[in-house]
Design a protein around this motif. Structure first.
Motif, PDB file in Angstrom:
ATOM      1  N   SER A 119       0.834  -1.206   0.000  1.00  0.00           N
ATOM      2  CA  SER A 119       0.000   0.000   0.000  1.00  0.00           C
ATOM      3  C   SER A 119       0.865   1.250   0.000  1.00  0.00           C
ATOM      4  O   SER A 119       0.566   2.243  -0.710  1.00  0.00           O
ATOM      5  CB  SER A 119      -0.935  -0.012   1.205  1.00  0.00           C
ATOM      6  N   ALA A 143       2.328   1.650  -3.468  1.00  0.00           N
ATOM      7  CA  ALA A 143       1.303   2.082  -4.426  1.00  0.00           C
ATOM      8  C   ALA A 143       1.009   3.561  -4.257  1.00  0.00           C
ATOM      9  O   ALA A 143       0.890   4.319  -5.237  1.00  0.00           O
ATOM     10  CB  ALA A 143       0.034   1.240  -4.233  1.00  0.00           C
ATOM     11  N   ALA A 171       1.728   6.430  -7.079  1.00  0.00           N
ATOM     12  CA  ALA A 171       0.647   7.277  -7.583  1.00  0.00           C
ATOM     13  C   ALA A 171       0.989   8.745  -7.392  1.00  0.00           C
ATOM     14  O   ALA A 171       0.740   9.589  -8.263  1.00  0.00           O
ATOM     15  CB  ALA A 171      -0.653   6.911  -6.886  1.00  0.00           C
ATOM     16  N   THR A 191      -3.796   8.460  -7.807  1.00  0.00           N
ATOM     17  CA  THR A 191      -3.591   8.726  -6.373  1.00  0.00           C
ATOM     18  C   THR A 191      -4.795   8.286  -5.579  1.00  0.00           C
ATOM     19  O   THR A 191      -4.682   7.698  -4.492  1.00  0.00           O
ATOM     20  CB  THR A 191      -3.316  10.220  -6.165  1.00  0.00           C
ATOM     21  N   ALA A 230      -4.812   4.563  -5.519  1.00  0.00           N
ATOM     22  CA  ALA A 230      -3.774   4.084  -4.596  1.00  0.00           C
ATOM     23  C   ALA A 230      -4.187   4.298  -3.160  1.00  0.00           C
ATOM     24  O   ALA A 230      -3.913   3.463  -2.271  1.00  0.00           O
ATOM     25  CB  ALA A 230      -2.464   4.786  -4.887  1.00  0.00           C
TER      26      ALA A 230
END
Length: 204
Positions: A32, A35, A39, A48, A51
Motif C-alpha cells: 500500500s 502504491a 501514484a 492517487t 492508490a
C-alpha cells in the motif's frame, strides 16, 4: 471445546503461522505504501485516489490480520496457561497422592515399631520379673543350703561326740569286765578257802 482440538497444533507450528500472518500483514502495508508513493510520483489524481483506496483496503486487511493474530495469540496463551494449570493440577494431585501414600507408609512403620517396642518392653518386664523371682528363690535356696550346712556341721560334731562317748564306754566296759573277772577270781578263791575250811571243820 477448543482445548480438545488444540493439542494437535504444536507451539512451533503456531509460531510459524503467526510469523507467516505477520509477514503477510507487513507485505500488505509495504504494498500500500509503494502504491501510494508511485501514484503520487505520477501526479495523476485518479491513480492517487485509487492508490489511496487500495492503501486503505490493504491497511484494513493488515489490521484485520494483525488483530486476528493478536486474538489468536491471546487464545493460544490462555490455552497454554490452562494446559499448564491442568498439568500442575495433575502433578499436584499425583504429589498429594504420593505424599499420602508416603505418610501412610511412615505411619504404618511407626505403628509397627511402636508395637514391636511394646512387645519388647513387655518381654523385658516379664524377664525382669522372672529374674527377680529366680533371685528370691536362689536366696531362699542359699539360706536353706547354709542351714543344711550348719545342721550337717552340728550333726558331724554330735556324731564325733557320740563316737567319743562310745569309745569311752567301750573302754569303761572293758575295765568293768576286767574288774568283774578279778572279783570272780577273788570270789572263787574265797569260796574255795571257805569250802576247805568247812571240810576241815567237819572232819575235826
Amino acid at each position: 471445546m477448543a482445548t480438545s482440538a488444540a493439542p494437535s497444533v504444536t507451539p512451533a507450528s503456531r509460531r510459524r503461522q503467526r510469523s507467516t500472518r505477520l509477514t503477510v500483514a507487513v507485505v500488505l502495508l509495504v504494498v500500500s505504501a509503494v502504491a501510494v508513493a508511485a501514484a503520487l510520483a505520477t501526479g495523476s489524481w485518479g491513480l492517487t485516489a485509487g492508490a489511496a483506496v487500495l492503501a486503505v483496503v490493504l491497511g484494513a486487511a493488515a489490521t484485520r490480520i494483525t488483530s486476528a493474530e493478536l486474538a489468536q495469540s491471546r487464545r493460544d496463551a490462555a490455552r497454554d496457561r490452562a494446559e499448564q494449570a491442568q498439568a500442575y493440577r495433575v502433578m499436584a494431585e499425583e504429589r498429594a497422592a504420593e505424599h499420602a501414600t508416603y505418610v501412610e507408609t511412615v505411619e504404618r512403620r511407626i505403628a509397627d515399631r511402636e508395637a514391636t517396642i511394646a512387645d519388647l518392653e513387655q518381654g523385658l518386664t516379664e524377664a525382669q520379673q522372672r529374674v527377680s523371682e529366680a533371685t528370691l528363690k536362689l536366696g531362699s535356696e542359699a539360706r536353706r543350703a547354709d542351714a543344711a550346712d550348719r545342721a550337717r556341721t552340728e550333726l558331724a560334731a554330735d556324731l564325733d561326740a557320740a563316737e567319743e562317748r562310745a569309745a569311752e564306754a567301750i573302754v569303761r566296759m572293758a575295765e568293768l569286765e576286767q574288774e568283774v573277772d578279778v572279783l570272780r577270781a577273788e570270789l572263787e578263791v574265797v569260796t574255795a578257802a571257805w569250802q576247805t575250811a568247812e571240810a576241815s571243820r567237819k572232819r575235826a
